[in-house]
Design an enzyme around this catalytic site. Structure first.
Site, PDB file in Angstrom:
ATOM      1  N   LYS A  22     121.686 -12.823  -4.370  1.00 36.16           N
ATOM      2  CA  LYS A  22     121.472 -13.641  -5.576  1.00 36.16           C
ATOM      3  C   LYS A  22     122.070 -12.978  -6.808  1.00 36.16           C
ATOM      4  O   LYS A  22     122.789 -13.610  -7.584  1.00 36.16           O
ATOM      5  CB  LYS A  22     119.957 -13.854  -5.778  1.00 36.16           C
ATOM      6  N   ASN A  23     121.759 -11.685  -6.987  1.00 35.15           N
ATOM      7  CA  ASN A  23     122.155 -11.033  -8.235  1.00 35.15           C
ATOM      8  C   ASN A  23     123.636 -10.668  -8.302  1.00 35.15           C
ATOM      9  O   ASN A  23     124.108 -10.179  -9.326  1.00 35.15           O
ATOM     10  CB  ASN A  23     121.262  -9.812  -8.507  1.00 35.15           C
ATOM     11  N   ARG A  93     116.606 -16.419 -16.702  1.00 26.10           N
ATOM     12  CA  ARG A  93     117.099 -15.534 -17.733  1.00 26.10           C
ATOM     13  C   ARG A  93     118.562 -15.135 -17.532  1.00 26.10           C
ATOM     14  O   ARG A  93     119.280 -14.850 -18.484  1.00 26.10           O
ATOM     15  CB  ARG A  93     116.204 -14.286 -17.699  1.00 26.10           C
ATOM     16  N   CYS A 117     108.788 -13.548 -20.649  1.00 29.38           N
ATOM     17  CA  CYS A 117     109.084 -13.421 -19.228  1.00 29.38           C
ATOM     18  C   CYS A 117     107.881 -12.764 -18.564  1.00 29.38           C
ATOM     19  O   CYS A 117     107.276 -11.867 -19.146  1.00 29.38           O
ATOM     20  CB  CYS A 117     110.331 -12.566 -19.073  1.00 29.38           C
ATOM     21  N   ARG A 122     111.941  -7.987 -21.851  1.00 26.76           N
ATOM     22  CA  ARG A 122     113.327  -8.220 -21.455  1.00 26.76           C
ATOM     23  C   ARG A 122     114.199  -8.749 -22.600  1.00 26.76           C
ATOM     24  O   ARG A 122     114.701  -9.874 -22.558  1.00 26.76           O
ATOM     25  CB  ARG A 122     113.382  -9.161 -20.248  1.00 26.76           C
ATOM     26  N   ASP A 307     112.942  -4.078  -8.014  1.00 26.28           N
ATOM     27  CA  ASP A 307     112.782  -5.339  -7.287  1.00 26.28           C
ATOM     28  C   ASP A 307     112.110  -5.167  -5.922  1.00 26.28           C
ATOM     29  O   ASP A 307     111.854  -6.158  -5.236  1.00 26.28           O
ATOM     30  CB  ASP A 307     114.148  -6.032  -7.113  1.00 26.28           C
ATOM     31  N   ARG A 399     113.365 -19.119  -5.928  1.00 28.34           N
ATOM     32  CA  ARG A 399     114.424 -18.634  -6.822  1.00 28.34           C
ATOM     33  C   ARG A 399     115.243 -17.544  -6.134  1.00 28.34           C
ATOM     34  O   ARG A 399     116.401 -17.350  -6.485  1.00 28.34           O
ATOM     35  CB  ARG A 399     113.825 -18.046  -8.106  1.00 28.34           C
TER      36      ARG A 399
HETATM   37  N1  EPU Z   1     116.826  -4.218 -21.758  1.00 25.03           N
HETATM   38  C1  EPU Z   1     116.795  -4.101 -23.120  1.00 25.03           C
HETATM   39  N2  EPU Z   1     117.729  -4.787 -23.847  1.00 25.03           N
HETATM   40  C2  EPU Z   1     118.678  -5.560 -23.266  1.00 25.03           C
HETATM   41  C3  EPU Z   1     118.722  -5.659 -21.869  1.00 25.03           C
HETATM   42  C4  EPU Z   1     117.769  -4.970 -21.133  1.00 25.03           C
HETATM   43  O1  EPU Z   1     115.943  -3.419 -23.676  1.00 25.03           O
HETATM   44  O2  EPU Z   1     119.496  -6.144 -23.986  1.00 25.03           O
HETATM   45  C5  EPU Z   1     115.808  -3.494 -20.953  1.00 25.03           C
HETATM   46  C6  EPU Z   1     114.934  -4.459 -20.153  1.00 25.03           C
HETATM   47  O3  EPU Z   1     113.883  -4.963 -20.933  1.00 25.03           O
HETATM   48  C7  EPU Z   1     114.478  -3.580 -19.013  1.00 25.03           C
HETATM   49  C8  EPU Z   1     115.674  -2.670 -18.776  1.00 25.03           C
HETATM   50  O4  EPU Z   1     116.470  -2.743 -19.959  1.00 25.03           O
HETATM   51  O5  EPU Z   1     113.383  -2.814 -19.428  1.00 25.03           O
HETATM   52  C9  EPU Z   1     116.538  -3.018 -17.589  1.00 25.03           C
HETATM   53  O6  EPU Z   1     116.810  -4.406 -17.584  1.00 25.03           O
HETATM   54  P1  EPU Z   1     118.185  -5.001 -17.059  1.00 25.03           P
HETATM   55  O7  EPU Z   1     118.935  -5.537 -18.226  1.00 25.03           O
HETATM   56  O8  EPU Z   1     118.878  -4.039 -16.175  1.00 25.03           O
HETATM   57  O9  EPU Z   1     117.663  -6.239 -16.208  1.00 25.03           O
HETATM   58  P2  EPU Z   1     118.428  -7.581 -16.023  1.00 25.03           P
HETATM   59  O10 EPU Z   1     119.877  -7.329 -16.069  1.00 25.03           O
HETATM   60  O11 EPU Z   1     117.856  -8.615 -16.917  1.00 25.03           O
HETATM   61  C10 EPU Z   1     118.708  -7.434 -13.424  1.00 25.03           C
HETATM   62  C11 EPU Z   1     118.280  -8.258 -12.252  1.00 25.03           C
HETATM   63  C12 EPU Z   1     116.786  -8.140 -12.063  1.00 25.03           C
HETATM   64  C13 EPU Z   1     116.444  -6.677 -11.829  1.00 25.03           C
HETATM   65  C14 EPU Z   1     116.962  -5.826 -13.006  1.00 25.03           C
HETATM   66  C15 EPU Z   1     116.763  -4.347 -12.805  1.00 25.03           C
HETATM   67  C16 EPU Z   1     119.934 -10.023 -12.245  1.00 25.03           C
HETATM   68  C17 EPU Z   1     120.253 -11.454 -12.457  1.00 25.03           C
HETATM   69  N3  EPU Z   1     118.678  -9.638 -12.494  1.00 25.03           N
HETATM   70  O12 EPU Z   1     118.009  -7.967 -14.541  1.00 25.03           O
HETATM   71  O13 EPU Z   1     116.447  -8.883 -10.921  1.00 25.03           O
HETATM   72  O14 EPU Z   1     115.054  -6.509 -11.729  1.00 25.03           O
HETATM   73  O15 EPU Z   1     118.373  -6.069 -13.197  1.00 25.03           O
HETATM   74  O16 EPU Z   1     117.376  -3.911 -11.658  1.00 25.03           O
HETATM   75  O17 EPU Z   1     120.788  -9.245 -11.845  1.00 25.03           O
HETATM   76  C18 EPU Z   1     115.019 -10.145  -9.532  1.00 25.03           C
HETATM   77  O18 EPU Z   1     116.010 -10.367  -8.807  1.00 25.03           O
HETATM   78  O19 EPU Z   1     113.841 -10.412  -9.201  1.00 25.03           O
HETATM   79  C19 EPU Z   1     115.224  -9.541 -10.842  1.00 25.03           C
HETATM   80  C20 EPU Z   1     114.321  -9.594 -11.810  1.00 25.03           C
END
Ligand code: EPU
Length: 418
Positions: A22-23, A93, A117, A122, A307, A399
């Site tokens: 998915k990701n 998101r 969320c 996030r 995850d 999802r």
């Molecule tokens: N963060 C910030 N500011 C930002 C972006 C992130 O503070 O602008 C913080 C977040 O709040 C969090 C940390 O950085 O505390 C890491 O978040 P990240 O941005 O890496 O998460 P994401 O990119 O939104 C992806 C996956 C998630 C997975 C996380 C961590 C996708 C579509 N989603 O999310 O997947 O948990 O990386 O590995 O790739 C899931 O599949 O269930 C899922 C939630």
């Protein structure tokens, strides 16, 4: 609203195939916005988040064809709308992933802010800072991020303050069409970032270092069409292996990538699973034994993934001994614990840790899914519990898990959608 009815207590035994990740598929679908030629994506999983992304691209004016085997062909030549509306972003998101590509190719993007969320705040500040570093102007108006660029974005040397997966992906995609060189420091090293980079490279992008903390991108004027096969889903793979471990069974996952699961497989071994790897398959065999509790600390790849945290909490709930889980990525990712306590789990939350005292057995109960991975963990707990569990709000699970009940039934589980 659909529910899952599970009668637990049976060891799961059998073989299933991993679906596409998915990701990986989500950013790769967004990457179709970077070219006016057709991008063909294979091994796309049949999931609600994918349908939402396809709907989002369709609303913008993309031509999309999906065949029976879920190969997706997207052409964004006729895009006329650069907006990701609230009603879609709210449910997923990852819609933020259209920001970088739209800005890079069309110089404008309006993406609704994702809002609250279930697994924490996030924020998107790092996405904004990264794209501003390439010369974009980003304002927040009426709940939308409005990003604009006069002419091409300009390559830059940018360091992420914290590691972010989709933030890295947004900047990577934007940089492919920027003028000059972009260096991304403190980049996410997840296999899904590498998969996106491989797809972009097939489209003509010049990228080095994906999978390491420093990625260098030489911007090009345009990208072209390509065919790309999405990597297997490591979290789905690990979740089904966990189903074998929690039920003292033996589960094999085929068509997967064992090398993406090193940190997770080590923990399964510590739990007492006998792990066998053959090319693209992994078997976890408990040889009828009850798992042993383990300590888990989540971190960015290659550390243990957030995850899989909830699924390991479920195993610890019925394991022998005490296990401590420390969540370092998201600040509110323990909603599953409260539901597992209703099934008899002994777990105590203290800030970002959960101490689990393994119980001889859990008992089935009605439980509520609160997010994708929490739902998966409740299904696991239910598979090990005595009696009937009804998991409510399973739209969360759809999802991220393709045909979950069919796959678990193939392993011998008593699970039905009602
Ligand atoms: N963060 C910030 N500011 C930002 C972006 C992130 O503070 O602008 C913080 C977040 O709040 C969090 C940390 O950085 O505390 C890491 O978040 P990240 O941005 O890496 O998460 P994401 O990119 O939104 C992806 C996956 C998630 C997975 C996380 C961590 C996708 C579509 N989603 O999310 O997947 O948990 O990386 O590995 O790739 C899931 O599949 O269930 C899922 C939630």
């Amino acid at each position: 609203m659909d529910k899952l009815r599970i009668i637990g207590g049976k060891p799961l035994i059998g073989k299933i195939r991993a679906s596409g990740a998915k990701n990986s598929a989500l950013p790769i679908l967004a990457a179709s916005l970077l070219t006016d030629q057709t991008l063909r994506i294979c091994n796309v999983p049949h999931l609600r988040d994918i349908t939402t992304t396809v709907e989002l691209l369709g609303r913008m004016g993309a031509d999309i064809e999906i065949d029976a085997r879920l190969n997706v062909e997207i052409n964004t030549k006729n895009i006329k709308d650069y907006v990701a509306p609230y009603e879609l972003v709210r449910t997923m998101r990852a819609s933020i992933l259209v920001l970088g590509p739209l800005l890079a190719r069309f110089g404008q993007a309006d993406v609704s802010l994702p809002g609250g969320c279930a697994i924490g705040l996030r924020p998107v500040n790092l996405h904004i800072a990264a794209l501003e570093a390439l010369g974009a102007t980003i304002t927040i108006e009426n709940g939308f991020l409005k990003a604009r660029s006069k002419g091409r974005l300009k390559g830059n040397d940018f360091t992420f303050e914290n590691i972010t997966v989709t933030g890295t992906e947004n900047l990577l995609m934007a940089a492919t069409l920027a003028e000059g060189t972009t260096i991304i420091r403190n980049a996410a090293c997840e296999p899904e970032v590498v998969d996106l980079a491989n797809c972009l490279t097939a489209m003509g992008a010049k990228i080095e270092g994906a999978g390491t903390p420093v990625i260098e991108i030489q911007g090009v004027v345009s990208l072209y069409g390509a065919t790309h096969r999405v990597i297997p889903d490591r979290i789905e793979t690990a979740t089904y292996l966990a189903a074998g471990v929690i039920t003292s069974g033996k589960v094999t996952i085929r068509d997967t990538r064992p090398d993406f699961l090193t940190a997770i497989l080590e923990k399964f071994t510590d739990m007492g699973a006998h792990i066998t790897i053959e090319d693209d398959s992994i078997t976890a065999d408990m040889q009828g034994r009850r798992p042993k509790a383990v300590d888990i600390t989540t971190g960015p790849y290659p550390e243990f993934p957030t995850d899989m945290q909830a699924q390991f909490a479920a195993i610890n709930a019925i394991a022998q001994g005490r296990g401590i889980i420390t969540e370092n990525i998201f600040e509110n990712r323990f909603m599953h614990v409260l539901e597992m306590q209703r099934m008899g789990a002994q777990m105590h939350i203290d800030k970002n840790t959960v101490t689990c005292f393994g119980q001889d057995k859990l008992s089935g109960a009605p439980v509520m899914a609160t997010d994708l991975r929490a739902s998966a963990s409740l299904v696991l707990a239910a598979l090990a519990a005595h009696g009937e569990t009804i998991v409510h709000r399973i739209y969360h699970i759809d999802r991220g898990y393709e045909c979950i009940e069919e796959k678990l039934q193939q392993l011998g589980a008593d699970i039905h959608r009602v």
